[in-house]
Design a protein around this motif. Structure first.
Motif, short mmCIF file in Angstrom:
data_model
loop_
_atom_site.label_atom_id
_atom_site.label_comp_id
_atom_site.label_asym_id
_atom_site.label_seq_id
_atom_site.Cartn_x
_atom_site.Cartn_y
_atom_site.Cartn_z
N PRO A 55 127.33 50.37 1.84
CA PRO A 55 127.72 51.47 0.91
C PRO A 55 127.57 52.93 1.40
O PRO A 55 128.26 53.88 0.83
CB PRO A 55 126.87 51.58 -0.28
CG PRO A 55 126.01 50.34 0.39
CD PRO A 55 126.55 49.70 1.39
N ILE A 56 127.13 53.03 2.74
CA ILE A 56 126.94 54.34 3.21
C ILE A 56 128.60 54.93 3.64
O ILE A 56 128.18 56.23 3.93
CB ILE A 56 125.82 54.41 4.56
CG1 ILE A 56 126.46 53.56 5.59
CG2 ILE A 56 124.30 54.07 4.07
CD1 ILE A 56 125.63 53.63 6.91
N HIS A 57 129.15 53.87 3.71
CA HIS A 57 130.68 54.25 4.21
C HIS A 57 131.73 54.73 2.93
O HIS A 57 132.71 54.97 3.37
CB HIS A 57 131.15 53.34 5.06
CG HIS A 57 130.35 52.93 6.46
ND1 HIS A 57 130.06 54.07 7.27
CD2 HIS A 57 129.68 51.79 6.84
CE1 HIS A 57 129.17 53.38 8.20
NE2 HIS A 57 128.82 52.00 8.05
N TRP A 58 131.29 54.44 1.96
CA TRP A 58 132.14 54.67 0.82
C TRP A 58 131.49 55.15 -0.57
O TRP A 58 131.70 55.69 -1.27
CB TRP A 58 132.74 53.37 0.27
CG TRP A 58 131.96 52.15 0.01
CD1 TRP A 58 131.41 51.28 1.01
CD2 TRP A 58 131.48 51.76 -1.33
NE1 TRP A 58 130.73 50.17 0.26
CE2 TRP A 58 130.78 50.54 -0.98
CE3 TRP A 58 131.77 52.32 -2.70
CZ2 TRP A 58 130.24 50.13 -2.12
CZ3 TRP A 58 130.99 51.71 -3.47
CH2 TRP A 58 130.19 50.56 -3.51
N ASN A 59 130.00 55.14 -0.78
CA ASN A 59 129.33 55.31 -2.03
C ASN A 59 128.42 56.78 -1.61
O ASN A 59 127.41 56.67 -1.07
CB ASN A 59 128.54 54.34 -2.33
CG ASN A 59 127.98 54.63 -3.62
OD1 ASN A 59 127.35 55.47 -3.88
ND2 ASN A 59 127.69 53.40 -4.38
N GLU A 60 129.00 58.04 -2.16
CA GLU A 60 128.18 59.14 -1.78
C GLU A 60 126.68 59.15 -2.35
O GLU A 60 125.79 59.59 -1.80
CB GLU A 60 129.18 60.33 -2.43
CG GLU A 60 128.53 61.64 -2.12
CD GLU A 60 129.43 62.84 -2.87
OE1 GLU A 60 129.13 63.79 -2.79
OE2 GLU A 60 130.72 62.48 -2.73
N ARG A 61 126.69 58.70 -3.67
CA ARG A 61 125.27 58.68 -4.17
C ARG A 61 124.53 57.89 -3.38
O ARG A 61 123.36 58.30 -3.11
CB ARG A 61 125.38 58.01 -5.53
CG ARG A 61 123.99 57.92 -6.44
CD ARG A 61 124.32 57.31 -7.67
NE ARG A 61 125.04 56.25 -7.80
CZ ARG A 61 124.54 54.84 -7.75
NH1 ARG A 61 123.56 54.87 -7.18
NH2 ARG A 61 125.52 54.10 -7.74
N PHE A 62 124.80 56.72 -2.90
CA PHE A 62 123.77 55.55 -2.08
C PHE A 62 123.45 56.30 -0.82
O PHE A 62 122.53 56.29 -0.29
CB PHE A 62 124.45 54.50 -1.82
CG PHE A 62 123.80 53.45 -1.09
CD1 PHE A 62 122.82 52.58 -1.84
CD2 PHE A 62 123.83 53.31 0.30
CE1 PHE A 62 121.95 51.80 -0.99
CE2 PHE A 62 122.87 52.48 0.98
CZ PHE A 62 122.11 51.63 0.22
N ALA A 63 124.83 56.93 -0.32
CA ALA A 63 124.49 57.62 1.21
C ALA A 63 123.57 58.55 1.10
O ALA A 63 122.64 58.81 2.00
CB ALA A 63 125.95 58.21 1.89
N LYS A 64 123.49 59.47 0.08
CA LYS A 64 122.60 60.51 -0.27
C LYS A 64 121.13 59.94 -0.58
O LYS A 64 120.18 60.50 -0.11
CB LYS A 64 123.09 61.57 -1.19
CG LYS A 64 124.00 62.30 -0.74
CD LYS A 64 124.46 63.39 -1.69
CE LYS A 64 125.64 64.09 -0.90
NZ LYS A 64 126.32 65.25 -2.06
N GLU A 65 120.96 58.79 -1.48
CA GLU A 65 119.68 58.53 -1.62
C GLU A 65 119.03 57.82 -0.35
O GLU A 65 117.87 57.62 -0.39
CB GLU A 65 119.98 57.09 -2.61
CG GLU A 65 120.22 57.54 -3.86
CD GLU A 65 120.65 56.25 -4.85
OE1 GLU A 65 120.56 55.19 -4.32
OE2 GLU A 65 120.77 56.76 -5.95
N VAL A 66 119.78 57.38 0.72
CA VAL A 66 119.07 56.92 1.98
C VAL A 66 118.95 57.90 2.94
O VAL A 66 118.57 57.60 4.02
CB VAL A 66 119.79 55.42 2.45
CG1 VAL A 66 119.83 54.33 1.54
CG2 VAL A 66 121.25 55.92 2.86
#
Length: 144
Positions: free
Chosen positions: A40-51
């Motif tokens: 999801p770091i490659h498509w989900n902005e919320r998830f990318a920012k959470e990590v």
């Protein structure tokens, strides 16, 4: 495809034509489907920012593939690349807007390796948003 480059015509320091490769979220989704990498770091902005990432980032292998295009376009044959390696130094951040990101790539012949095999080492520089995204990016190329 370009004509194949002759080993005899290449000198150390020869600069390859540079390239700029646009990256948008749709390209990342297509790459995920082709590669099977649906992190999801490659498509989900919320998830990318959470990590802890600034936004969605391009796949490392996608970035590598875009960068080597400068070499394969110059050599005239993708099969001429006999070795390729990089270190990932910074991610390519891909915002969800009308522009996305761009990977800028330059390269030059750093060494002639083997006259019998007609191989050269090409060093690449890949940047995005003014930051180097690949380090120690090098390809060994067998020329005509």
């Amino acid at each position: 495809m370009a004509a194949k480059v002759a080993y005899a015509d290449v000198e150390v320091g020869t600069e390859l034509p540079s390239g700029t490769f646009p990256v948008d979220r749709a390209a990342l989704v297509r790459y995920a489907g082709a590669s099977g990498d649906f992190n999801p770091i490659h498509w989900n902005e919320r998830f990318a920012k959470e990590v802890g990432l600034p936004d969605v980032i391009a796949h490392g292998m996608f970035t590598m593939a875009e960068a080597i295009r400068v070499v394969t376009d110059w050599a005239g044959d993708p099969g001429s690349v006999v070795e390729y390696g990089v270190r990932f130094t910074k991610p390519v951040v891909v915002p969800d807007d009308d522009q996305g990101a761009a990977i800028e790539v330059s390269a030059k012949v750093a060494a002639k390796l083997d006259d019998d095999e007609r191989t050269v080492r090409v060093d690449l520089t890949a940047t995005s948003a003014g930051q180097k995204v690949l380090g120690m990016s090098r390809a060994v190329v067998r020329l005509a």
